[in-house]
Scaffold this motif. Structure first.
Motif, PDB file in Angstrom:
ATOM      1  N   SER A   1      -4.864   6.270  -3.480  1.00 21.32           N
ATOM      2  CA  SER A   1      -3.933   5.210  -3.124  1.00 21.32           C
ATOM      3  C   SER A   1      -3.815   4.243  -4.284  1.00 21.32           C
ATOM      4  CB  SER A   1      -4.396   4.474  -1.863  1.00 21.32           C
ATOM      5  OG  SER A   1      -5.549   3.699  -2.127  1.00 21.32           O
TER       6      SER A   1
ATOM      7  N   LEU B   1     -10.857   2.080   0.844  1.00 17.03           N
ATOM      8  CA  LEU B   1      -9.836   2.847   0.136  1.00 17.03           C
ATOM      9  C   LEU B   1     -10.297   3.116  -1.288  1.00 17.03           C
ATOM     10  CD1 LEU B   1      -6.650   0.790   1.125  1.00 17.03           C
ATOM     11  CD2 LEU B   1      -7.340   2.985   2.104  1.00 17.03           C
TER      12      LEU B   1
ATOM     13  N   TYR C   1      -0.074  -3.714   4.129  1.00 15.09           N
ATOM     14  CA  TYR C   1      -0.566  -2.477   4.733  1.00 15.09           C
ATOM     15  C   TYR C   1       0.161  -2.334   6.071  1.00 15.09           C
ATOM     16  CZ  TYR C   1      -3.848   1.319   5.762  1.00 15.09           C
ATOM     17  OH  TYR C   1      -4.410   2.555   6.029  1.00 15.09           O
TER      18      TYR C   1
ATOM     19  N   THR D   1     -14.276   3.618  -6.176  1.00 14.33           N
ATOM     20  CA  THR D   1     -14.516   3.664  -4.743  1.00 14.33           C
ATOM     21  C   THR D   1     -15.357   2.468  -4.311  1.00 14.33           C
ATOM     22  OG1 THR D   1     -15.247   5.134  -2.950  1.00 14.33           O
ATOM     23  CG2 THR D   1     -16.635   5.034  -4.903  1.00 14.33           C
TER      24      THR D   1
ATOM     25  N   PHE E   1       0.825  -1.196   0.000  1.00 14.11           N
ATOM     26  CA  PHE E   1       0.000   0.000   0.000  1.00 14.11           C
ATOM     27  C   PHE E   1       0.862   1.249   0.000  1.00 14.11           C
ATOM     28  CE2 PHE E   1      -1.943   3.408   2.533  1.00 14.11           C
ATOM     29  CZ  PHE E   1      -3.109   3.639   1.824  1.00 14.11           C
TER      30      PHE E   1
ATOM     31  N   SER F   1      -9.197   4.232  -5.242  1.00 16.02           N
ATOM     32  CA  SER F   1      -8.022   4.146  -6.112  1.00 16.02           C
ATOM     33  C   SER F   1      -8.402   4.480  -7.545  1.00 16.02           C
ATOM     34  CB  SER F   1      -7.417   2.731  -6.061  1.00 16.02           C
ATOM     35  OG  SER F   1      -6.252   2.655  -6.843  1.00 16.02           O
TER      36      SER F   1
ATOM     37  N   LYS G   1       0.067   5.607  -0.298  1.00 16.30           N
ATOM     38  CA  LYS G   1      -0.969   6.634  -0.397  1.00 16.30           C
ATOM     39  C   LYS G   1      -0.366   7.960  -0.793  1.00 16.30           C
ATOM     40  CE  LYS G   1      -4.715   8.849   2.189  1.00 16.30           C
ATOM     41  NZ  LYS G   1      -5.673   8.680   1.105  1.00 16.30           N
TER      42      LYS G   1
END
Length: 251
Positions: A51, A212, A92, A218, A44, A214, A46
């Motif tokens: 992200s 999250l 993560y 969503t 991960f 990306s 961000k």
């Protein structure tokens, strides 16, 4: 004598080269290979609003995750478009990821789907099985707590299953069901549905995962391990940065 020696060396070189070619021809097909890997699906990362992972991620000590999804119909907008839905452990808050899923690559101008697994930071390994848009996929990653992992991917529509046993010194610090684009350029699709996601045998909801966004996609509400990824995230596709984040490598 020097001439004869040179001829003998040339003969030996040609024999060795022929042996190498024969050995390469005898390598079995269908067992998976990392030779063709051109993209790495990374931990991960961000940026300011977005992200590289989109979906749900739970932090904690976990030993297994499983889940299903349906491969969406996609439209390639550029040859950079590349993404994959996957389930996995770690990544993560840790620097390893144990994951399996299906990559959609638009570098040829048309979507090409490939089944794969990855024990990051090692390169992805691709299985030689057919995957088509609309296929129902089920994946799982199981840890024995001592560094051994079993990764399984099934195409429920086409009726094949692949699994592999791997070893990695990892932390099992997170569990995730997400989509990811190493190139930070997603193709267009209307909806991608995850279902039946469980962590340690319990519905994903019980692990209190966080959503999250990306690349303009969503996640919807998580209900009994099911959710949908749809357009409408905080960052529109046309606003994506094309600078790779740390760990998101494209060769």
């Amino acid at each position: 004598m020097a001439t004869h020696s040179a001829r003998r060396n040339l003969s030996r070189t040609r024999t060795a080269a022929a042996a190498m070619l024969l050995a390469a021809a005898l390598i079995p097909v269908g067992t998976g290979t990392s030779v063709a890997a051109t993209h790495t699906f990374a931990p991960f990362a961000k940026s300011f609003q977005d992200s590289n992972w989109g979906g749900y991620v739970a932090q904690g000590s976990f030993s297994s995750i499983s889940g299903s999804w349906t491969e969406p119909q996609v439209t390639c907008n550029s040859s950079d478009d590349l993404f994959a839905p996957w389930v996995g452990l770690d990544g993560y808050g840790s620097q390893t990821v144990e994951q399996t899923g299906v990559q959609t690559d638009c570098s040829s101008g048309q979507p090409v789907l490939s089944a794969w697994y990855e024990m990051y930071p090692a390169a992805p390994v691709y299985w030689n099985d057919p995957v088509s848009e609309g296929d129902s996929m089920t994946a799982s990653v199981v840890s024995d707590g001592g560094g051994d992992y079993t990764l399984t991917l099934t195409d429920n529509t086409q009726g094949w299953t692949e699994h592999t046993d791997q070893n990695l010194g990892a932390q099992n610090a997170s569990a995730e069901a997400v989509i990811e684009s190493p190139s930070q350029s997603y193709p267009s699709f209307d909806e991608l549905d995850f279902s039946g996601v469980t962590v340690d045998g319990q519905p994903f909801d019980n692990a209190n995962p966080q959503p999250l966004d990306s690349g303009g996609y969503t996640p919807g509400p998580l209900q009994n391990g099911s959710f949908s990824m749809t357009p409408g995230g905080d960052v529109a596709r046309t606003q994506q940065s094309h600078h790779l984040r740390p760990g998101s490598i494209r060769y």
